[in-house]
Design a protein around this motif. Sequence first.
Motif, PDB file in Angstrom:
ATOM      1  N   SER A 183      44.507  41.303  39.190  1.00 27.48           N
ATOM      2  CA  SER A 183      43.103  41.236  38.818  1.00 27.48           C
ATOM      3  C   SER A 183      42.780  39.889  38.165  1.00 27.48           C
ATOM      4  O   SER A 183      43.545  39.391  37.347  1.00 27.48           O
ATOM      5  CB  SER A 183      42.801  42.375  37.834  1.00 27.48           C
ATOM      6  OG  SER A 183      41.468  42.314  37.418  1.00 27.48           O
ATOM      7  N   THR A 233      39.730  37.590  36.059  1.00 30.03           N
ATOM      8  CA  THR A 233      38.496  37.641  35.281  1.00 30.03           C
ATOM      9  C   THR A 233      37.695  36.413  35.676  1.00 30.03           C
ATOM     10  O   THR A 233      38.150  35.284  35.495  1.00 30.03           O
ATOM     11  CB  THR A 233      38.785  37.682  33.779  1.00 30.03           C
ATOM     12  OG1 THR A 233      39.566  38.856  33.500  1.00 30.03           O
ATOM     13  CG2 THR A 233      37.497  37.728  32.973  1.00 30.03           C
ATOM     14  N   HIS A 275      39.078  43.444  26.737  1.00 26.35           N
ATOM     15  CA  HIS A 275      39.517  42.942  28.037  1.00 26.35           C
ATOM     16  C   HIS A 275      40.521  43.868  28.726  1.00 26.35           C
ATOM     17  O   HIS A 275      40.382  44.157  29.926  1.00 26.35           O
ATOM     18  CB  HIS A 275      40.088  41.528  27.899  1.00 26.35           C
ATOM     19  CG  HIS A 275      40.424  40.910  29.207  1.00 26.35           C
ATOM     20  ND1 HIS A 275      41.717  40.814  29.662  1.00 26.35           N
ATOM     21  CD2 HIS A 275      39.637  40.381  30.180  1.00 26.35           C
ATOM     22  CE1 HIS A 275      41.712  40.224  30.843  1.00 26.35           C
ATOM     23  NE2 HIS A 275      40.471  39.947  31.189  1.00 26.35           N
ATOM     24  N   VAL A 317      40.167  45.493  32.464  1.00 30.24           N
ATOM     25  CA  VAL A 317      41.149  45.265  33.531  1.00 30.24           C
ATOM     26  C   VAL A 317      41.696  46.604  34.037  1.00 30.24           C
ATOM     27  O   VAL A 317      41.832  46.816  35.242  1.00 30.24           O
ATOM     28  CB  VAL A 317      42.278  44.324  33.054  1.00 30.24           C
ATOM     29  CG1 VAL A 317      43.435  44.291  34.036  1.00 30.24           C
ATOM     30  CG2 VAL A 317      41.723  42.922  32.820  1.00 30.24           C
ATOM     31  N   ASN A 373      38.726  42.786  40.539  1.00 32.14           N
ATOM     32  CA  ASN A 373      38.465  41.764  39.522  1.00 32.14           C
ATOM     33  C   ASN A 373      37.448  42.215  38.480  1.00 32.14           C
ATOM     34  O   ASN A 373      36.693  43.162  38.694  1.00 32.14           O
ATOM     35  CB  ASN A 373      37.972  40.484  40.205  1.00 32.14           C
ATOM     36  CG  ASN A 373      39.012  39.908  41.135  1.00 32.14           C
ATOM     37  OD1 ASN A 373      40.210  40.007  40.886  1.00 32.14           O
ATOM     38  ND2 ASN A 373      38.566  39.293  42.218  1.00 32.14           N
TER      39      ASN A 373
END
Length: 185
Positions: free
Chosen positions: A2, A4, A107, A111, A118
């Motif tokens: 993934s 960011t 975060h 995720v 993403n």
Amino acid sequence: MSLTQYYTATSLDGFIADPDNSLDWLFTRRQDPDGPLNYREFIARVGALAMGSTTYEWILDHEFAGKDPAEWKWPYDLPCWVFTHRRLQVVPDARIEFTSADVAAVHAEMVAAAGDRNVWIVGGGDLAGQFADVGLLDEVIVSIAPVTLGAGAPLLPRRLELQLEELGRNQDLSSARFTVVRRAG
């Protein structure tokens, strides 16, 4: 893995919105929905969203103006975190979580919610910068419109080192994808 990503558009002089938080300057531009770095392909790889309160309120003002809140339909069927220190109007049945926590604290949750997709930092520039400040921003994808605004909300209101990975023209817009250069140490 993934990523960011901060996916946005900017004026040539580096503003994502004019002083009145208007995006009218962007919506008059021609774009090919299948062109380089297009939204359709981008959003298909997104599993979670993050945005600031100004972006959230802009969506409310432009998507739902004049409609009864019972008729509102949030434009994203993805989990979304809105970073704010204020109480904001809630969109019924939307997968939105309001938070005033530090971006680093949220975060991992974003995720995990994104799975193998993403995380999109929708806006604004300061929020994307907060993720970059703690080493959690991987890419900046930006479409540059041929207009100057002179003032407004900046694209990224801090220094950030980037490496160009992809560059293309999408009708009226120049589109670029950058990776964020991590500081050693």
